[in-house]
Design an enzyme around this catalytic site. Structure first.
Site: not given
Ligand SMILES: Cc1ncc(COP(=O)(O)O)c(C=O)c1O
Length: 405
Positions: A122, A199, A202, A225, A363
């Protein structure tokens, strides 16, 4: 414990509403999940019953709120199986957690040092590292993704070298649904003398996470999430990693003493929580975790998997739909393109049937490019979705196809 989806659905007031005259079918939980009553009420009760700023006061409300805030930290500790609550830093979410590590750890790096990421990341786990490339000459290397959506681990091992300082990868892809072999990735990084950041935005929703078993140095996730509120997430880091990290932002709460010509810092985790923190949001996240603890997480995962399988078998190998990501054991995310239709149009038609899916790059532009796409649609399944909803989704996809053919 078994899993009763009707009982779980009843906890989510929003699921009773209609969209475009149809019952809402919410398949966008990977972007942000809906909230159970336990979260809504916990935040309301905090606002209406016991609220003040944390850590600063000696009056009753300040003490009660501080206790609730720190109790939420302990809930996050349990969720991740961290050794101590002191290893949990509250952040705005995954994005801020990764920015914190990139900025603070990044200060110890020199031009030519290498950071290994993957093509499936992401943007939250790419852009903060690009800052280091732009500003300090750090070299970014990317683990390739195979056609089925798995990481190429042989290529990964070949990327590791004496200049590797950090390996930062997602635990579960928000597009492919791939669940990466994090323990193995961490082991490789540590053998090369590098640190690791995972990260978990998910993965924390769909799998049981044990940061001690994974042996990760840093692990990040977002509350919204995980059925919690927006504006809150956490960064886990081992106590020694946190102790070695310089502060990220400056302000109240994060200092020891301040004079006109010197400062000392508070101990972690408060060193990394400058200013008034998202108190109500932390309490809401704590409530989300406590609510999840009343469920059998294995049964939840099995239910989500069954939803994904239902869609797959309902489509019965239809040649007008291409799924992106078919890694064995993948999580309940179905990203796809539909022949002859742009993803945005697909999402718009589905919305007419009350079905919410995401469309775009999710993203993850490098990943889209890897698969030769500019956009895809994505249905993501959560614990409150039903098999009937999965069937309605398949039916609506057929209608969408007819519309465009
Ligand atoms: C795998 C992953 N990493 C990072 C993020 C970023 O999360 P946030 O926008 O809540 O900081 C997301 C959000 O869609 C994600 O799916």
């Amino acid at each position: 414990m078994t899993f009763d989806v009707a009982k779980v659905r009843a906890e989510f007031p929003i699921l009773a509403r209609q969209v475009n005259g149809k019952p809402l079918i919410y398949l966008d939980s990977a972007a942000s999940a809906q909230k159970p009553r336990a979260v809504i009420e916990a935040m309301g009760e905090a606002m209406g019953g016991s609220y003040a700023n944390v850590h600063r006061g000696i009056h009753t409300l300040a003490n009660e709120t501080t206790e609730a805030y720190e109790k939420a930290r302990e809930s996050v500790r349990r969720l991740l199986n961290a050794k101590s609550a002191g290893e949990i830093v509250f952040t705005k979410g995954t994005t801020e957690a990764i920015n914190l590590v990139a900025a603070s750890f990044g200060r110890s790096l020199q031009a030519g040092d290498e950071i290994v990421l993957s093509v499936m990341e992401h943007h939250a786990n790419i852009v903060p590292w690009h800052f280091l490339r732009e500003r300090h000459g750090i070299v970014l290397k990317f683990i390739p993704v195979a056609d089925d959506g798995r990481l190429d681990l042989e290529a990964y091992r070949a990327l590791l070298g004496p200049k590797t300082r950090m390996v930062a990868v997602s635990h579960m892809s928000n597009v492919l649904g791939t669940i990466n072999p994090v323990a193995e990735i961490v082991e490789g990084a540590h053998a090369a003398g590098a640190l690791t950041l995972i990260d978990g935005a998910q993965a924390v929703v769909h799998t049981k996470v044990d940061v001690q078993a994974l042996d990760a140095d840093f692990y990040a996730f977002s509350g919204h999430k995980l059925y919690g509120p927006t504006g809150i997430g956490a960064l886990y880091a081992t106590a020694d990693r946190l102790a070695a990290l310089p502060p990220y932002q400056g302000g109240g709460e994060m200092i020891g003493t301040v004079t006109l010509d010197s400062i000392t810092y508070a101990d972690p985790p408060h060193r990394f929580e400058a200013g008034t923190p998202p108190i109500l949001e932390a309490i809401g996240l704590g409530a989300a975790i406590a609510w999840l603890e009343t469920l059998d997480r294995d049964a939840v995962a099995a239910h989500e998997h069954a939803l994904y399988e239902r869609v797959k078998s309902g489509l019965n190998g239809a040649n007008w739909i291409s799924e992106i990501g078919r890694a064995p054991g993948k999580g309940a995310i179905f990203a796809f393109t539909l022949e002859g239709a742009h993803a945005h149009d697909v999402a718009q038609i589905l919305d007419r049937y009350g079905i919410a899916v995401r469309a775009g790059t999710h993203c993850a532009e490098p990943l889209m490019r890897r698969f030769g796409l500019t956009a895809s649609a994505r249905a993501s399944f959560a614990l409150y979705n039903t098999l009937q909803e999965a069937d309605s989704f398949v039916e609506a996809l057929h209608k969408t196809r007819t519309f465009f053919s």
